[in-house]
Design an enzyme around this catalytic site. Sequence first.
Site, PDB file in Angstrom:
ATOM      1  CE1 TYR A   1      36.436  33.840  36.366  1.00 10.92           C
ATOM      2  CE2 TYR A   1      37.413  32.504  37.991  1.00 10.92           C
ATOM      3  CZ  TYR A   1      37.607  32.958  36.598  1.00 10.92           C
ATOM      4  OH  TYR A   1      38.634  33.005  35.969  1.00 10.92           O
TER       5      TYR A   1
ATOM      6  CD  GLU B   1      38.240  36.197  29.090  1.00  5.29           C
ATOM      7  OE1 GLU B   1      39.284  37.043  29.426  1.00  5.29           O
ATOM      8  OE2 GLU B   1      37.980  35.251  29.628  1.00  5.29           O
TER       9      GLU B   1
END
Length: 487
Positions: free
Chosen positions: A206, A118
């Site tokens: 991803y 994040e």
Amino acid sequence: MAAPSPSSSPRATLSATGPSSPASTHPPSSAPTQLSSRSRVWAEPCLLPTATSKLSGAVEQWLSAAERLYGPYMWGRYDIVFLPPSFPIVAMENPCLTFIISSILESDEFLVIDVIHEVAHSWFGNAVTNATWEEMWLSEGLATYAQRRITTETYGAAFTCLETAFRLDALHRQMKLLGEDSPVSKLQVKLEPGVNPSHLMNLFTYEKGYCFVYYLSQLCGDPQRFDDFLRAYVEKYKFTSVVAQDLLDSFLSFFPELKEQSVDCRAGLEFERWLNATGPPLAEPDLSQGSSLTRPVEALFQLWTAEPLDQAAASASAIDISKWRTFQTALFLDRLLDGSPLPQEVVMSLSKCYSSLLDSMNAEIRIRWLQIVVRNDYYPDLHRVRRFLESQMSRMYTIPLYEDLCTGALKSFALEVFYQTQGRLHPNLRRTIQQILSQGLGPSAEPSAEQGSAGADSEADTDTPALLLGDEAPSSAISLRDVNVSA
């Protein structure tokens, strides 16, 4: 990208000072803990000491490492809020404030990876954003690459290679389930009208995206030079939305010698093929620097698949996995899961050797062992499955078990546990599990929210699809832990 709404239950109503109480208009006071001059952690009072102890000193270290690599942090504050376990996703990057599910506090290594991921989104995703849902890899692939550069700087290459091996293992598992011609395995997925963009949030976004970015870094021959390029890329495009061609044109402009060599057209590794070919990555990273951590995992797995069993089990039991990293143990259990169903005598020996030990470990470890229990119909450990589902309320720790329970001989067990726990689940998750149970039990036995325990919350979002890719049935869905680690 917007996160789904948290649960409507009183416990999930979180203010800046803590959880609200249904009996009072004033929430109990619980000031956030200051981690550094630019970072605080927010959580319910009962979780705040744990969250603080696990993140104290670390968040500033991660932010500073990211700044050295990719330039100044441009959002002022970096605060973290831990939401109740029913929060429907693992983590969500918002400028200035990252949302994370509190369940992740159980596992230090997964907490580290998720928060750093994040943090990386502050540059890749928030500062520079993909212009369309069809190119989510521009956010997630770049953030995953940056995340691994940060972990390499702070924890070393061996740990980064272990985590990467674990994720790529999951990518190949997903590939086997979907097939190599699955359209969602493209980096540039065609988003047809009416298709839910959340279906594109899978491991290809991803990990295949990461592999392409890693390949670009290898072309320039020096990770530090590639860091310089990414820093310039962020500076050029910050606060704007980009498409893949923007990234690739900038790459070739930054490295004119590579443009002269026509690296974008190398046979079999063309940039266009990376973007639009289905199947696995065209190239994968060299993970040999993590061999000191991955070799013991492979050796232990080979022991448990060797004969004679008595001799192999004796040798395996001499290996103390309690000293392993979480990613090592999870990788070992994933290998056993891939081989399930196992011979019953092997499952009995595994349970004797590991069940009590694994039961004391974090949820990432326990869910994998419990999936082995379910996939092998090992009834002596079924009580552990019940206890786990009674204590977990997040997607990543419930969906995989319900999927396995409903594809085997334990459908009625799954239904019973769901009736007892549904009132504590987020409405979207409850709906997803109802769909899984419906598929597993047949059309005449679809569970309703009103069945089971009295007074259960019957709210369900009928517009929210199950965790599916395309129009697949839940029995062929991919478990969340194999799809989306974080946002």
